[in-house]
Design an enzyme around this catalytic site. Structure first.
Site, PDB file in Angstrom:
ATOM      1  N   GLU A  97       1.740  -0.414  -5.054  1.00  0.00           N
ATOM      2  CA  GLU A  97       0.805   0.661  -5.370  1.00  0.00           C
ATOM      3  C   GLU A  97       1.706   1.884  -5.551  1.00  0.00           C
ATOM      4  O   GLU A  97       2.180   2.461  -4.560  1.00  0.00           O
ATOM      5  CB  GLU A  97      -0.189   0.880  -4.234  1.00  0.00           C
ATOM      6  CG  GLU A  97      -1.219   1.949  -4.574  1.00  0.00           C
ATOM      7  CD  GLU A  97      -2.190   2.216  -3.435  1.00  0.00           C
ATOM      8  OE1 GLU A  97      -3.371   2.471  -3.716  1.00  0.00           O
ATOM      9  OE2 GLU A  97      -1.769   2.183  -2.259  1.00  0.00           O
ATOM     10  N   ASP A 154       0.835  -1.187   0.000  1.00  0.00           N
ATOM     11  CA  ASP A 154       0.000   0.000   0.000  1.00  0.00           C
ATOM     12  C   ASP A 154       0.880   1.251   0.000  1.00  0.00           C
ATOM     13  O   ASP A 154       1.846   1.348   0.768  1.00  0.00           O
ATOM     14  CB  ASP A 154      -0.889  -0.032   1.252  1.00  0.00           C
ATOM     15  CG  ASP A 154      -1.801   1.162   1.352  1.00  0.00           C
ATOM     16  OD1 ASP A 154      -2.686   1.298   0.494  1.00  0.00           O
ATOM     17  OD2 ASP A 154      -1.633   1.959   2.299  1.00  0.00           O
TER      18      ASP A 154
END
Length: 750
Positions: free
Chosen positions: A426, A390
């Site tokens: 990401e 993330d």
């Protein structure tokens, strides 16, 4: 007059360095005799049960707390009574000690003493019980009505809020926070067989452990929403029939719920609020929370591996649940705030590249060690096959800027365990220069949001031309054809957990997040969606049929594109979140997968098409290339590995790429695919022509003749609800066929 740094909340917690039993509401509690603490060892970090000197069983505790003045390990019995034991050994900034007789299942935490000087970033407070960053299991939750004031290191309700974070709260937090659990598990994984699916052959399925089985009728009720529920044959059967090769689990590290959600009667559902990087989230365990969750997670991984499915974890190492200076003190903030977090020049404030109040300072060796120790643990001892990071750009920052030579990326690249697992970035954060799509080094794949945007815009007929669509369908060579990277560096997706579901993408033009309690301010406004003529649910069968066709178009485009496709759980069934594009706090029917959709013919047909397309992808290497297309002639007659055609059947010119177009033909040659099979033989496959037409009316399309083909057979026609009617139709090259409005035709060269 005292300074703000010297101000204190009313007493009631243990005094700094007192070594006395904890106080709750001002009352002292009796504790058993204090056991001995032997010197122990500084490694490994965490609480490790082992046999000590002279064959005595016990637990070694080791905690890195560089600037601390004293550390006590706190043991809790079944009644919640606390015993505090000072760790007096200090080796290389690690406080450690071996406690004989401490067995697996023991609940514990730490109290760390030191200076209270928020202006320099020092926030030590021995009244606060801290979770071990290396705890392998966590027991207990916060109050469902909100975080108690006692869990804050500062006085949360201080009259002058401008300095509230500088006033130390002396009240004991132990009764109000979860505890670590000593775990002993010597499982060697000798009976496990990892699938080791090559990147090019992978199809990823993003799912939520709880939401996937919470309503599954085939999973026993007591197992629904748990690791054991996901391991149940009824759940795995769906994954196998669909044909996916990996599940990407939304965060399963122990996480905390934000106070503002708890006070609104909501919870953090997605889990992007980590507080324990070694512990599987206890609320997802059916078997217990005093260590049993570890074994249950491992059994889930084994069951998925046995079905040929890899397990990828979505991990959140960029920030923690402690938020900024006004957030709670749960672990790292009270252990060594300056050592773990990025602080601004005004060290009282946190640098926030994540939008969550804080950012871990990954450049620091101890923080980097925490992250890499955690990653290796999940691979070697918990059996997982990879990670999706993330806001990975926040991890790649050096002092301030994103740096692809940063310590984090360098350590991963040389680590003998981590460089062999699947690594997905990401590739952005919210800080300056944080958007880094296409910039991560070899070994890494990336979520490709440019693919998402182009496909959404094409099917709502909003692209100014087709250049972007051509790049995205063929592997995004403009982003990834450098440094030895391959087409599978691109994780292609149309939807993800964050945003509309696929069904909502064709049903809503505006977000409808009222259930989140934030006046619909949260969630993105850039949805690139089209509601097909009506906002939300409708009884208009024409609109509903068009929406189902658009779903077929989007899924077919995704699964025919070069790169690694990622589906979101339930999109193959037409799952809806009722227009909520930020369901992070919807631990209810909005966020859960509705399995009754499988019983409805239209949605069952969508599942059948999706599984059929995945099977087609698995059978045909031309759809999962390991090298980029060259666009050059392969044979003397001019046949190329990739060619693009207009509706006239002519190869596209430079001008065609810059002109508005609703129709695009893509020819994929299987005659000479780069690479060789396991025995060294050339890889040869069928050739295909995909025709994508986003126009609102039907169009003619002239099928290219030699050298491309003599005849074409229809394999997929998304204008049809039931695909069994599509295959078998054969057209001669050079003829003009009719492509229905808003449809994809996939034709095989025969």
């Amino acid at each position: 007059m005292t300074s703000a740094a010297e101000q204190r909340a009313p007493a009631g917690g243990p005094a700094a360095g007192s070594g006395q039993p904890a106080a709750v509401n001002g009352a002292r509690r009796a504790v058993p005799p204090v056991p001995a603490v032997w010197p122990g060892t500084p490694t490994p970090l965490g609480a490790r049960f082992r046999t000590g000197p002279d064959g005595v069983a016990g637990t070694n505790f080791a905690l890195w707390a560089a600037g601390a003045e004293a550390v006590r390990v706190c043991l809790f019995d079944e009644g919640g009574r606390e015993t505090q034991l000072p760790l007096t050994e200090l080796t290389h900034e690690i406080w450690h000690g071996f406690v004989p007789g401490v067995m697996p299942g023991q609940r514990y935490g730490y109290r760390v003493d030191g200076r209270w000087d928020p202006w320099t970033g020092a926030r030590w407070n021995p009244a606060k019980l801290l979770l071990d960053p290396y705890a392998r299991a966590v027991d207990g939750e916060f109050a469902s009505s909100g975080l108690s004031p006692q869990v804050y290191g500062h006085v949360r309700d201080w009259p002058d809020q401008s300095v509230a974070d500088t006033v130390r709260d002396e009240r004991d937090s132990a009764p109000y926070v979860p505890k670590g659990v000593v775990v002993h598990d010597d499982d060697d994984w000798s009976d496990d067989r990892r699938p080791k699916t090559p990147w090019a052959d992978s199809v990823i399925y993003e799912l939520h452990v709880r939401g996937f089985t919470r309503l599954h009728p085939g999973v026993p009720e007591e197992l629904r929403g748990t690791y054991a529920g996901l391991a149940h044959p009824a759940a795995i059967d769906h994954l196998v029939r669909l044909g996916v090769t990996a599940v990407e689990l939304l965060p399963v590290h122990q996480f905390a719920h934000e106070d503002h959600l708890l006070r609104r009667g909501l919870r953090n559902y997605w889990g992007y609020n980590s507080i324990g990087y070694f512990a599987p989230h206890a609320a997802y365990a059916a078997s217990g929370t005093t260590g049993q969750q570890v074994g249950e997670f491992k059994r889930m991984v084994r069951a998925l591996h046995a079905a040929g499915i890899e397990v990828i974890l979505d991990v959140v190492y960029n920030h923690t649940a402690e938020a900024g200076e006004l957030g709670p003190t749960l672990s790292l903030k009270g252990i060594d705030n300056r050592g773990y977090y990025r602080l601004q020049d005004d060290a009282r404030r946190y640098a926030d590249y994540t939008g969550c109040g804080n950012t871990l300072h990954v450049v620091r060796p101890q923080v980097l060690r925490l992250i890499t120790d955690s990653l290796r643990y999940w691979v070697t001892e918990m059996g997982v096959d990879g990670f999706r990071f993330d806001l990975a750009a926040a991890l790649a920052r050096s002092m301030h800027d994103v740096d692809m030579l940063s310590p984090f990326l360098a350590v991963i690249a040389q680590d003998p365990v981590l460089r062999r697992v699947k690594l997905i970035a990401e590739p952005w954060d919210i800080g300056s220069g944080g958007y880094q799509v296409g910039a991560f080094p070899p070994l890494w794949t990336e979520w490709n949001d440019r693919y998402r945007n182009a496909v959404r815009d094409f099917w709502r007929h909003a692209l100014p031309d087709v250049r972007e669509m051509g790049y995205r369908l063929s592997g995004s060579s403009d982003l990834y054809a450098w440094g030895g990277r391959r087409p599978y560096a691109s994780v292609n997706f149309v939807t993800a957990h964050d945003g509309f579901t696929l069904r909502d993408l064709v049903s809503y033009e505006s977000k409808h997040n009222e259930a989140n309690g934030e006046d619909n301010r949260d969630g993105t406004d850039d949805n690139r969606s089209w509601n097909c003529g009506a906002e939300g649910e409708t009884d208009d069968e024409g609109v509903r049929a068009l929406r189902r066709r658009q779903l077929r178009n989007l899924l077919t485009t995704l699964l025919l594109s070069t790169g690694v496709p990622m589906l979101v759980a339930g999109d193959e069934l037409g799952r809806t979140q009722r227009g909520n594009n930020n369901a992070y706090c919807q631990d209810n029917e909005i966020g859960w997968l509705d399995w009754s959709l499988l019983e409805q013919p239209g949605w069952r047909a969508l599942f059948d098409l999706t599984s059929r397309l995945i099977a087609l992808r698995h059978r045909h290497p031309v759809l999962r290339r390991r090298a980029f297309f060259s666009g050059r002639a392969q044979t003397a007659d001019g046949l190329r590995d990739l060619a693009w055609f207009t509706a006239r059947g002519a190869e596209m010119t430079e001008g065609d790429w810059y002109a508005p177009a609703a129709t695009l033909g893509m020819y994929l040659s299987g005659r000479d695919i780069p690479g060789r099979d396991e025995r060294g033989a050339p890889v040869v496959d069928d050739s295909f022509l995909a025709v994508l037409h986003a126009g609102e009316g039907p169009t003619g399309f002239v099928l290219p003749g030699p050298p491309w083909a003599q005849r074409y057979e229809v394999v997929v026609d998304t204008s049809l609800e039931e695909q069994e009617r599509a295959p078998g139709t054969v057209h001669r090259a050079g003829t003009e066929i009719t492509v229905p409005a808003r449809a994809v035709l996939l034709l095989r060269v025969v």
